[in-house]
Enzyme design. Structure first.
Site, PDB file in Angstrom:
ATOM      1  CG  ASP A 108      15.013  56.480  -1.034  1.00 39.98           C
ATOM      2  OD1 ASP A 108      15.141  56.730  -2.245  1.00 39.98           O
ATOM      3  OD2 ASP A 108      15.096  55.332  -0.564  1.00 39.98           O
ATOM      4  CG  HIS A 165      19.544  52.188  -1.386  1.00 40.12           C
ATOM      5  ND1 HIS A 165      19.249  51.279  -2.371  1.00 40.12           N
ATOM      6  CD2 HIS A 165      18.385  52.829  -1.109  1.00 40.12           C
ATOM      7  CE1 HIS A 165      17.946  51.342  -2.655  1.00 40.12           C
ATOM      8  NE2 HIS A 165      17.404  52.273  -1.901  1.00 40.12           N
ATOM      9  CG  ASP A 192       1.907  63.424   2.374  1.00 35.58           C
ATOM     10  OD1 ASP A 192       2.997  63.215   1.807  1.00 35.58           O
ATOM     11  OD2 ASP A 192       1.234  64.452   2.197  1.00 35.58           O
TER      12      ASP A 192
HETATM   13  N1  SAM Z   1      15.021  54.519  -5.429  1.00 34.90           N
HETATM   14  C1  SAM Z   1      13.849  55.183  -5.817  1.00 34.90           C
HETATM   15  C2  SAM Z   1      13.851  55.811  -7.177  1.00 34.90           C
HETATM   16  O1  SAM Z   1      14.407  55.256  -8.072  1.00 34.90           O
HETATM   17  O2  SAM Z   1      13.202  56.842  -7.399  1.00 34.90           O
HETATM   18  C3  SAM Z   1      13.034  55.790  -4.770  1.00 34.90           C
HETATM   19  C4  SAM Z   1      12.835  54.866  -3.608  1.00 34.90           C
HETATM   20  S1  SAM Z   1      11.390  54.442  -2.915  1.00 34.90           S
HETATM   21  C5  SAM Z   1      10.746  52.950  -3.483  1.00 34.90           C
HETATM   22  C6  SAM Z   1      10.181  55.643  -3.218  1.00 34.90           C
HETATM   23  C7  SAM Z   1       9.148  55.636  -2.086  1.00 34.90           C
HETATM   24  O3  SAM Z   1       8.599  56.937  -1.921  1.00 34.90           O
HETATM   25  C8  SAM Z   1       7.968  54.695  -2.292  1.00 34.90           C
HETATM   26  O4  SAM Z   1       8.029  53.717  -1.296  1.00 34.90           O
HETATM   27  C9  SAM Z   1       6.733  55.600  -2.143  1.00 34.90           C
HETATM   28  O5  SAM Z   1       5.646  54.976  -1.500  1.00 34.90           O
HETATM   29  C10 SAM Z   1       7.317  56.749  -1.332  1.00 34.90           C
HETATM   30  N2  SAM Z   1       6.570  58.017  -1.407  1.00 34.90           N
HETATM   31  C11 SAM Z   1       6.145  58.675  -2.520  1.00 34.90           C
HETATM   32  N3  SAM Z   1       5.510  59.809  -2.164  1.00 34.90           N
HETATM   33  C12 SAM Z   1       5.552  59.897  -0.806  1.00 34.90           C
HETATM   34  C13 SAM Z   1       5.094  60.846   0.153  1.00 34.90           C
HETATM   35  N4  SAM Z   1       4.423  61.929  -0.225  1.00 34.90           N
HETATM   36  N5  SAM Z   1       5.350  60.619   1.458  1.00 34.90           N
HETATM   37  C14 SAM Z   1       6.037  59.507   1.858  1.00 34.90           C
HETATM   38  N6  SAM Z   1       6.474  58.565   1.001  1.00 34.90           N
HETATM   39  C15 SAM Z   1       6.246  58.750  -0.309  1.00 34.90           C
END
Ligand code: SAM
Length: 268
Positions: free
Chosen positions: A138, A44, A120
């Site tokens: 992220d 992070h 989204d």
């Molecule tokens: N540190 C991470 C890794 O190892 O890939 C990524 C962090 S985080 C937990 C990823 C987040 O992206 C999740 O909370 C997921 O719900 C969100 N996410 C995935 N697709 C998305 C989208 N289209 N719009 C917004 N959030 C999204």
């Protein structure tokens, strides 16, 4: 694995919140480790701070994804930040993060400067009228679950370009360039078609078992041109203290490493 605190499925993904013997409290989505207590600071800090200091004094920051709230925690360290909007598609996951991961996100969700939007990321970017200084992407990996994949395209970066201010900076995590070089290179090229300055950098994250790569792009300042002293000065002015790994000298060395890490190759 010492303890399973939660295991279930949201509308979008398989979620596990567990405690590992060595890595501590951890989030796993669709079987892939997203973050662990022991080394999330590496991921992070390397994601957030290069973009924040490249801007210099960001007032408004958009985070796309970042469900755990740790990216938000890093952004809120900056005195200049008046507004931080975090947009995650998965409201159930954000609620689980609030419930189980509080000691790591340190209640960032309750900071009066923070707002959380459940939507989204692509839809949000198409609809918002707001202008941001820094955008931090992220998301799940570019080669990961379908929900995140459309947020690594040239079209998406063009949309981000138009909602950032004159000194606008965007950064995205880009997965592992060693195992998935074509995805990483695709992201880099997509950003290069849109932004004047684009740099890639990588850092080892032990719980991932690989070096994670990031791509940063800026409208008017090359992140790779900043000296360590300049970066440290901005961190001081912004009141950013207690970082675990990031500093001016780390910034310089990240930006000096090859943008694309070597990948598997059988050719001589
Ligand atoms: N540190 C991470 C890794 O190892 O890939 C990524 C962090 S985080 C937990 C990823 C987040 O992206 C999740 O909370 C997921 O719900 C969100 N996410 C995935 N697709 C998305 C989208 N289209 N719009 C917004 N959030 C999204």
């Amino acid at each position: 694995m010492k303890e399973i605190l939660y295991r279930g499925r949201t509308k979008y993904q398989e979620v596990e919140i567990v405690v590992f013997e060595e890595y501590g409290l951890s989030l796993i989505l669709d079987g892939l480790v997203q973050s662990t207590e022991a080394d999330e600071a590496i991921y992070h800090e390397a994601l957030v701070h290069p973009a924040m200091v490249t801007h210099g004094s960001p007032g408004s920051v958009l985070i796309i994804g970042g469900g755990e709230g740790y990216t938000l925690r890093e952004v809120l360290r900056y005195r200049s930040v008046r507004r931080a909007v975090m947009v995650d598609i998965d409201g159930e996951l954000v609620e689980l993060a609030k419930k189980y991961l509080g000691r790591i996100h340190r209640n960032s969700f309750n900071d009066p400067r923070a707002s959380v939007v459940i939507m989204d990321g692509l839809e949000y970017v198409e609809k918002t009228k707001e202008i941001f200084d820094v955008v931090i992407v992220d998301l799940t990996d570019p080669y990961g679950p379908e929900i995140g994949r459309k947020l690594y395209t040239e079209d998406f970066y063009r949309k981000l370009y138009s909602l950032t201010s004159d000194k606008g900076v965007v950064v995205t995590q880009a997965g592992c360039s060693f195992y998935y070089p074509e995805y990483y290179q695709g992201i880099f090229k997509n950003m290069e078609r849109v932004y004047r300055y684009v740099r890639g950098y990588s850092i080892w994250v032990p719980s991932f078992g690989y070096a994670v790569s990031y791509v940063i792009a800026s409208k008017n300042r090359d992140p790779g041109s900043m000296s360590g002293d300049e970066v440290d000065k901005i961190l001081r002015e912004e009141g950013v203290e207690g970082l675990k790994i990031y500093s001016g000298s780390l910034h310089e060395s990240l930006m000096k490493a090859p943008a694309i890490l070597p990948s598997f190759s059988t050719s001589p």
